[in-house]
Write an enzyme that holds these catalytic residues in place. Structure first.
Site, PDB file in Angstrom:
ATOM      1  N   ARG A   1     -12.131   7.312  -0.674  1.00  0.00           N
ATOM      2  CA  ARG A   1     -12.386   5.984  -0.112  1.00  0.00           C
ATOM      3  C   ARG A   1     -11.456   5.703   1.068  1.00  0.00           C
ATOM      4  O   ARG A   1     -11.843   5.006   2.014  1.00  0.00           O
ATOM      5  CB  ARG A   1     -12.140   4.893  -1.165  1.00  0.00           C
ATOM      6  CG  ARG A   1     -13.220   4.781  -2.211  1.00  0.00           C
ATOM      7  CD  ARG A   1     -12.998   3.538  -3.033  1.00  0.00           C
ATOM      8  NE  ARG A   1     -12.864   2.374  -2.160  1.00  0.00           N
ATOM      9  CZ  ARG A   1     -12.405   1.186  -2.530  1.00  0.00           C
ATOM     10  NH1 ARG A   1     -12.045   0.995  -3.763  1.00  0.00           N
ATOM     11  NH2 ARG A   1     -12.318   0.193  -1.675  1.00  0.00           N
TER      12      ARG A   1
ATOM     13  N   ASP B   1       0.813  -1.223   0.000  1.00  0.00           N
ATOM     14  CA  ASP B   1       0.000   0.000   0.000  1.00  0.00           C
ATOM     15  C   ASP B   1       0.847   1.275   0.000  1.00  0.00           C
ATOM     16  O   ASP B   1       0.294   2.381  -0.063  1.00  0.00           O
ATOM     17  CB  ASP B   1      -0.950   0.018   1.218  1.00  0.00           C
ATOM     18  CG  ASP B   1      -2.131  -0.914   1.021  1.00  0.00           C
ATOM     19  OD1 ASP B   1      -2.307  -1.440  -0.087  1.00  0.00           O
ATOM     20  OD2 ASP B   1      -2.886  -1.123   1.997  1.00  0.00           O
TER      21      ASP B   1
HETATM   22  C1  UD1 Z   1      -5.499  -6.031   2.547  1.00  0.00           C
HETATM   23  C2  UD1 Z   1      -5.671  -4.544   2.544  1.00  0.00           C
HETATM   24  C3  UD1 Z   1      -5.017  -3.930   1.304  1.00  0.00           C
HETATM   25  C4  UD1 Z   1      -3.574  -4.388   1.201  1.00  0.00           C
HETATM   26  C5  UD1 Z   1      -3.455  -5.896   1.308  1.00  0.00           C
HETATM   27  C6  UD1 Z   1      -2.028  -6.395   1.372  1.00  0.00           C
HETATM   28  C7  UD1 Z   1      -7.747  -4.217   3.736  1.00  0.00           C
HETATM   29  C8  UD1 Z   1      -9.187  -3.845   3.684  1.00  0.00           C
HETATM   30  N1  UD1 Z   1      -7.092  -4.232   2.570  1.00  0.00           N
HETATM   31  O1  UD1 Z   1      -6.180  -6.539   1.396  1.00  0.00           O
HETATM   32  O2  UD1 Z   1      -5.094  -2.520   1.395  1.00  0.00           O
HETATM   33  O3  UD1 Z   1      -3.048  -3.959  -0.032  1.00  0.00           O
HETATM   34  O4  UD1 Z   1      -4.115  -6.360   2.497  1.00  0.00           O
HETATM   35  O5  UD1 Z   1      -1.378  -5.849   2.464  1.00  0.00           O
HETATM   36  O6  UD1 Z   1      -7.191  -4.475   4.790  1.00  0.00           O
HETATM   37  N2  UD1 Z   1      -4.868 -13.907  -1.972  1.00  0.00           N
HETATM   38  C9  UD1 Z   1      -5.243 -15.084  -2.584  1.00  0.00           C
HETATM   39  N3  UD1 Z   1      -6.432 -15.652  -2.224  1.00  0.00           N
HETATM   40  C10 UD1 Z   1      -7.259 -15.092  -1.287  1.00  0.00           C
HETATM   41  C11 UD1 Z   1      -6.856 -13.909  -0.656  1.00  0.00           C
HETATM   42  C12 UD1 Z   1      -5.659 -13.324  -1.021  1.00  0.00           C
HETATM   43  O7  UD1 Z   1      -4.531 -15.607  -3.430  1.00  0.00           O
HETATM   44  O8  UD1 Z   1      -8.303 -15.668  -1.007  1.00  0.00           O
HETATM   45  C13 UD1 Z   1      -3.579 -13.284  -2.317  1.00  0.00           C
HETATM   46  C14 UD1 Z   1      -3.754 -11.913  -2.952  1.00  0.00           C
HETATM   47  O9  UD1 Z   1      -3.999 -11.997  -4.340  1.00  0.00           O
HETATM   48  C15 UD1 Z   1      -2.422 -11.269  -2.623  1.00  0.00           C
HETATM   49  C16 UD1 Z   1      -2.063 -11.863  -1.265  1.00  0.00           C
HETATM   50  O10 UD1 Z   1      -2.872 -13.018  -1.115  1.00  0.00           O
HETATM   51  O11 UD1 Z   1      -1.447 -11.663  -3.560  1.00  0.00           O
HETATM   52  C17 UD1 Z   1      -2.298 -10.950  -0.083  1.00  0.00           C
HETATM   53  O12 UD1 Z   1      -3.600 -10.390  -0.165  1.00  0.00           O
HETATM   54  P1  UD1 Z   1      -4.440 -10.071   1.152  1.00  0.00           P
HETATM   55  O13 UD1 Z   1      -3.522  -9.927   2.290  1.00  0.00           O
HETATM   56  O14 UD1 Z   1      -5.551 -11.045   1.255  1.00  0.00           O
HETATM   57  O15 UD1 Z   1      -5.085  -8.657   0.806  1.00  0.00           O
HETATM   58  P2  UD1 Z   1      -6.473  -8.096   1.305  1.00  0.00           P
HETATM   59  O16 UD1 Z   1      -6.815  -8.635   2.632  1.00  0.00           O
HETATM   60  O17 UD1 Z   1      -7.486  -8.231   0.194  1.00  0.00           O
END
Ligand code: UD1
Length: 418
Positions: free
Chosen positions: A395, A303
């Protein structure tokens, strides 16, 4: 829709106060759905995303009052465990209601989020965690239907995911028996969520580590919480100070949440003065090029990747910015290039050539952090930059242009079309 008109090359000076963290507030709001009760959350940032989440909670049946960054939430009347597509598509964090609604009602219907501005962003880890906890997951017209009582289990995440860890944690606190979450996310926002759940009566061990142990509780209770300062907002203003500042003071931050960013700033030649819950910094005479690679916490946050790139356009030489969390998260590159930045993008690796002379131009906001990076770049560009679609900034950043105005920046908000 509004736009910003940014007049560049005004040195920033003065003080801003960091707001509460959006990414901590949203899962904590979701957590209040776990148990019918009354909750008070303070230091909640007044953002478009907070208001979207309030709308979602009201649709579910919660009563919410939001005044002066204080949220009063009553979840006793909740009776519609559903998250509609119209809301989830505008804000993926809506998916945070999945775990709490399933755990409380034994059934919920939550829209799949769909794509986002920086790629597919799957939710498979959220779903497999719910399945591990005993839920049956089916897909019905773009909606996930999760059903069944939640039972303690061992969840092994292949990838560290903030959202999936939060969802699994929330479901597990009301599961029958013990749950272990391996490879849990360690982000401060997950720690904040776990602390709030403890205040609700949850039993959670290993908070802040990659292994969480949860003993499910039949009953929880009311709770109050103060939302932690937003480390991403703080980091954005730290980078702004390093890029365009002379004695910029950033107050109400958690220095321990910003270690990776502060290390990179120091390597770039920035001297920071640590004060009580505040940091003061200025642009160094020479900005040394510094590479970054994004990683889960405590690594350098994705971020703040775009903002670092803005900073590096003014470094004395080339630097490499690599995003390993979101390999597609580079929508800011063509916009920064319109301002004169020299960036060569190869898949998830961008090489930034500095120092470049930047000249204001019409540019477009694409997502929250990309927009922040464009604003930072425009602050050091010659002339005027018009940034359209600033609802992305609204946002995720509270009073963004007002805080910059307090530092002496010239940013005017105008309705689009003017
Ligand atoms: C949260 C943050 C976002 C930040 C991100 C990474 C919030 C609301 N948003 O997003 O601002 O950029 O953490 O620090 O807190 N992934 C999968 N499958 C899933 C879930 C995730 O493959 O079911 C992967 C994603 O594509 C990514 C990685 O895991 O490559 C990390 O994502 P994740 O930590 O889940 O991000 P968010 O929780 O969506």
């Amino acid at each position: 829709m509004d736009k910003f008109v940014i007049e560049g090359q005004h040195t920033l000076t003065g003080e801003i106060v960091v707001s509460g963290a959006k990414n901590a507030a949203l899962p904590i709001m979701a957590a209040t759905l776990l148990w019918p009760g009354g909750y008070v959350l303070r230091n909640v940032p007044d953002l478009r995303d907070t208001r979207t989440f309030i709308r979602l909670m009201e649709l579910i049946g919660a009563q919410v009052v939001f005044v002066d960054n204080r949220l009063d939430i009553d979840t006793r009347g909740c009776n519609r465990p559903e998250a509609p597509y119209e809301l989830v598509k505008t804000m993926r964090a809506s998916f945070y209601v999945l775990g709490p609604l399933l755990a409380r009602f034994g059934r919920c219907r939550v829209s799949l989020p769909g794509g986002c501005n920086w790629g597919p962003r799957p939710v498979d880890l959220h779903l497999s965690a719910m399945e591990a906890l005993g839920a049956t997951i089916t897909l019905d017209s773009g909606y996930i239907i999760a059903e069944g009582p939640v039972m303690g289990a061992t969840i092994n995440f292949e990838i560290s995911s903030v959202g999936a860890t939060g969802n699994a944690l929330m479901a597990a606190v009301r599961a029958q028996g013990e749950t272990i979450i391996n490879n849990a996310a360690q982000e401060p926002e997950i720690v904040a969520l776990a602390h709030f759940l403890q205040k609700m009566g949850a039993q959670i061990g290993g908070i802040g580590t990659t292994t969480l142990r949860i003993t499910g509780q039949k009953e929880l209770h009311d709770a109050e919480e103060e939302i932690i300062p937003d480390r991403i907002e703080a980091g954005t203003f730290l980078i702004a100070g390093a890029l365009a500042g002379s004695k910029v003071r950033i107050s109400n931050l958690r220095v321990d949440h910003l270690t990776a960013v502060l290390e990179k700033l120091a390597a770039a030649g920035v001297t920071v003065r640590h004060l009580d819950q505040a940091i003061e910094l200025s642009r160094p005479k020479t900005i040394t090029p510094v590479n970054i690679v994004t990683a889960p916490y405590p690594g350098y946050p994705t971020d703040l990747q775009a903002q670092w790139m803005a900073f590096m356009t003014q470094a004395e030489g080339s630097s490499v910015v690599q995003d390993n969390i979101y390999v597609d998260r580079f929508a800011h590159v063509p916009e920064l290039s319109r301002l004169g930045a020299q960036i060569n993008l190869n898949y998830n690796v961008a090489t930034v050539k500095g120092p470049t002379e930047l000249i204001g131009a019409p540019v477009m906001s694409t997502d929250i952090r990309a927009s922040a990076a464009i604003v930072l770049t425009a602050l050091v560009a010659e002339g005027t930059t018009e940034l359209s679609r600033v609802y992305h900034i609204d946002r995720g950043y509270e009073a963004f242009e007002k805080k910059f105005a307090m530092l002496g920046a010239r940013i005017t908000r105008l309705p689009e079309g003017d």
